[in-house]
Design a protein around this motif. Sequence first.
Motif, mmCIF file in Angstrom:
data_model
loop_
_atom_site.group_PDB
_atom_site.id
_atom_site.type_symbol
_atom_site.label_atom_id
_atom_site.label_comp_id
_atom_site.label_asym_id
_atom_site.label_seq_id
_atom_site.Cartn_x
_atom_site.Cartn_y
_atom_site.Cartn_z
ATOM 1 N N CYS A 1 0.807 -1.291 0.068
ATOM 2 C CA CYS A 1 0.068 -0.016 -0.154
ATOM 3 C C CYS A 1 0.937 1.298 0.061
ATOM 4 N N VAL A 2 1.796 1.102 0.573
ATOM 5 C CA VAL A 2 2.944 2.193 0.855
ATOM 6 C C VAL A 2 3.436 2.717 -0.494
ATOM 7 N N TYR A 3 4.016 1.587 -1.239
ATOM 8 C CA TYR A 3 4.477 2.002 -2.645
ATOM 9 C C TYR A 3 3.402 2.373 -3.666
ATOM 10 N N MET A 4 2.357 1.702 -3.457
ATOM 11 C CA MET A 4 1.088 1.889 -4.539
ATOM 12 C C MET A 4 0.547 3.345 -4.152
ATOM 13 N N GLY A 5 0.793 3.930 -3.072
ATOM 14 C CA GLY A 5 0.284 5.271 -2.779
ATOM 15 C C GLY A 5 1.122 6.099 -3.773
ATOM 16 N N SER A 6 2.459 6.000 -3.866
ATOM 17 C CA SER A 6 3.381 6.856 -4.621
ATOM 18 C C SER A 6 3.258 6.759 -6.012
ATOM 19 N N GLN A 7 2.658 5.206 -6.456
ATOM 20 C CA GLN A 7 2.224 4.902 -7.969
ATOM 21 C C GLN A 7 0.888 5.705 -8.381
ATOM 22 N N LEU A 8 -0.072 5.848 -7.352
ATOM 23 C CA LEU A 8 -1.354 6.438 -7.512
ATOM 24 C C LEU A 8 -1.196 8.117 -7.850
ATOM 25 N N THR A 9 -0.513 8.495 -6.986
ATOM 26 C CA THR A 9 -0.496 9.944 -6.695
ATOM 27 C C THR A 9 0.788 10.493 -7.612
ATOM 28 N N GLY A 10 1.942 9.765 -7.457
ATOM 29 C CA GLY A 10 3.023 10.143 -8.389
ATOM 30 C C GLY A 10 3.892 10.996 -7.575
ATOM 31 N N THR A 11 3.640 10.797 -6.222
ATOM 32 C CA THR A 11 4.462 11.590 -5.098
ATOM 33 C C THR A 11 4.394 10.946 -3.919
ATOM 34 N N LEU A 12 5.289 11.046 -2.945
ATOM 35 C CA LEU A 12 5.011 10.287 -1.719
ATOM 36 C C LEU A 12 4.070 10.942 -0.737
ATOM 37 N N VAL A 13 3.260 9.993 -0.329
ATOM 38 C CA VAL A 13 2.183 10.663 0.546
ATOM 39 C C VAL A 13 2.809 11.093 1.899
ATOM 40 N N LYS A 14 2.777 12.572 1.912
ATOM 41 C CA LYS A 14 3.515 13.293 3.163
ATOM 42 C C LYS A 14 2.814 12.968 4.355
ATOM 43 N N GLY A 15 3.665 12.598 5.287
ATOM 44 C CA GLY A 15 3.177 12.450 6.708
ATOM 45 C C GLY A 15 2.661 11.141 7.100
ATOM 46 N N CYS A 16 2.663 10.126 5.995
ATOM 47 C CA CYS A 16 2.212 8.650 6.104
ATOM 48 C C CYS A 16 3.171 7.851 7.104
ATOM 49 N N ARG A 17 2.836 6.935 7.871
ATOM 50 C CA ARG A 17 3.800 5.985 8.582
ATOM 51 C C ARG A 17 2.806 4.726 8.867
ATOM 52 N N MET A 18 3.701 3.714 9.133
ATOM 53 C CA MET A 18 3.164 2.395 9.287
ATOM 54 C C MET A 18 3.563 2.028 10.897
ATOM 55 N N GLU A 19 2.467 1.373 11.500
ATOM 56 C CA GLU A 19 2.448 0.972 12.702
ATOM 57 C C GLU A 19 2.423 -0.678 12.624
ATOM 58 N N ARG A 20 3.384 -1.487 13.415
ATOM 59 C CA ARG A 20 3.068 -2.913 13.185
ATOM 60 C C ARG A 20 3.158 -3.608 14.703
ATOM 61 N N ARG A 21 2.349 -4.583 14.867
ATOM 62 C CA ARG A 21 2.419 -5.282 16.274
ATOM 63 C C ARG A 21 3.468 -5.962 16.352
ATOM 64 N N GLY A 22 3.943 -6.252 17.625
ATOM 65 C CA GLY A 22 5.113 -7.193 17.953
ATOM 66 C C GLY A 22 6.454 -6.425 18.068
ATOM 67 N N PRO A 23 7.433 -7.173 18.435
ATOM 68 C CA PRO A 23 8.625 -6.580 18.265
ATOM 69 C C PRO A 23 9.194 -6.615 16.845
ATOM 70 N N GLU A 24 10.303 -5.703 16.651
ATOM 71 C CA GLU A 24 10.753 -5.541 15.477
ATOM 72 C C GLU A 24 11.639 -6.448 14.952
ATOM 73 N N PRO A 25 11.313 -7.101 13.655
ATOM 74 C CA PRO A 25 11.965 -8.384 13.199
ATOM 75 C C PRO A 25 13.342 -8.047 13.045
ATOM 76 N N GLY A 26 14.337 -9.088 13.130
ATOM 77 C CA GLY A 26 15.749 -8.972 12.737
ATOM 78 C C GLY A 26 16.086 -8.577 11.423
ATOM 79 N N TYR A 27 15.171 -8.801 10.465
ATOM 80 C CA TYR A 27 15.462 -8.622 8.904
ATOM 81 C C TYR A 27 15.115 -7.271 8.598
ATOM 82 N N ILE A 28 14.553 -6.603 9.184
ATOM 83 C CA ILE A 28 13.727 -5.316 8.726
ATOM 84 C C ILE A 28 14.930 -4.329 8.557
ATOM 85 N N HIS A 29 16.092 -4.315 9.379
ATOM 86 C CA HIS A 29 17.091 -3.465 8.992
ATOM 87 C C HIS A 29 17.700 -3.316 7.635
ATOM 88 N N ARG A 30 17.487 -4.677 7.021
ATOM 89 C CA ARG A 30 18.257 -4.604 5.488
ATOM 90 C C ARG A 30 17.024 -3.856 4.863
#
Length: 356
Positions: free
Chosen positions: A154-183
């Motif tokens: 959805c984040v990537y498609m927001g840019s596809q739809l509008t042609g720009t980054l949706v300002k102020g958008c953020r994502m929240e996730r349940r649980g601890p941060e997984p080890g792979y996310i830093h990559r």
Amino acid sequence: MQTSTATAPDLGMPAIYLHLLAELLGTLGVDEQELLHRVGLNPHRLNSMDLRVSQSQASEFVTRAIIESGEPGLGIMLARELRLPLHGTLGTAVMSSQTLAEALDLMTRFLTLRAPQLEVSRLIKGDNAIYRVHCARDLGPLQGFILDAMLYGCVYMGSQLTGTLVKGCRMERRGPEPGYIHRFRQQIPVPVIYGASDDALIIPVSQLDLPIRFSDDQLAADSRSQCEVALKQLTEDAGFACRVRRVIETSHPFPPKLARVAATLFVSERTLKRRLQEESVSFQALVDQVRLKQACDLLEKTGLNLGQIAETLGYADAANFTRAFKRWTGISPSQHRNESRKPRLREPQHPVAAAL
């Protein structure tokens, strides 16, 4: 409260998503075709916008894909590859919307068409719109993969739809941060906060009026109507026979043995026969339905000769295939091919639809 997988209807996963995942595995050094065969899936049938794969097979393939690639972030990688036309009629409806708010409303309304395991609800809180994503039932290893693919997609498609980054958008996730996310941090264009109470996208209300680049009122109306019809058909075709047919449609080898289909659906052969009988259909009738559909597609869309088509459909030779085809349709395969290739009047295509 989550519903158990055993009691919830299995509406399947669009085959095209597994096709894209298989292509990703190839870039990671995994023999994707061999892996698909082990799960009982035909690689050549997955490149389809119409077919769906049973949840049990999708879950097994994703689980094996993560293990054999050593990449738990496959959901994020898939999200980067998703383009709106790959989402079928829903993708077209979203692309032709007027505003980002309208596009998100469509996604919420028709998400079942693309990810029936997920539900989305919207809450306006202060200056933000919160789109919460919830898994209706426990999906096991498939759950994290689907949530990653959907939310980051959805984040990537927001840019596809509008042609720009949706300002102020953020994502929240349940649980601890997984080890792979830093990559993946540098590739993710919005902040991602773990340890939240919900899996959600938070978008400033002021951004919901952003115009969509591909807006088209007529195409929007047509595609929304098609989404309504598709949703009705999908939810009505939730019977056991439909689940069996999905396994048959994407099966390798083809046609599958009854025992293999029963094992895929976690039932005994006796139970499979009984449940199909309750819906007034037999296993062989479903195999023949799928064979006829595949035969017509191969005759109309490929240059394969009758011997090659017969082999693809599991017949010993072209003569056996020809007899079966005549029994189903009243004409020979060659007659069907000739009839299908006669020139027909074509309706003019909408320019935006053609661009998709």
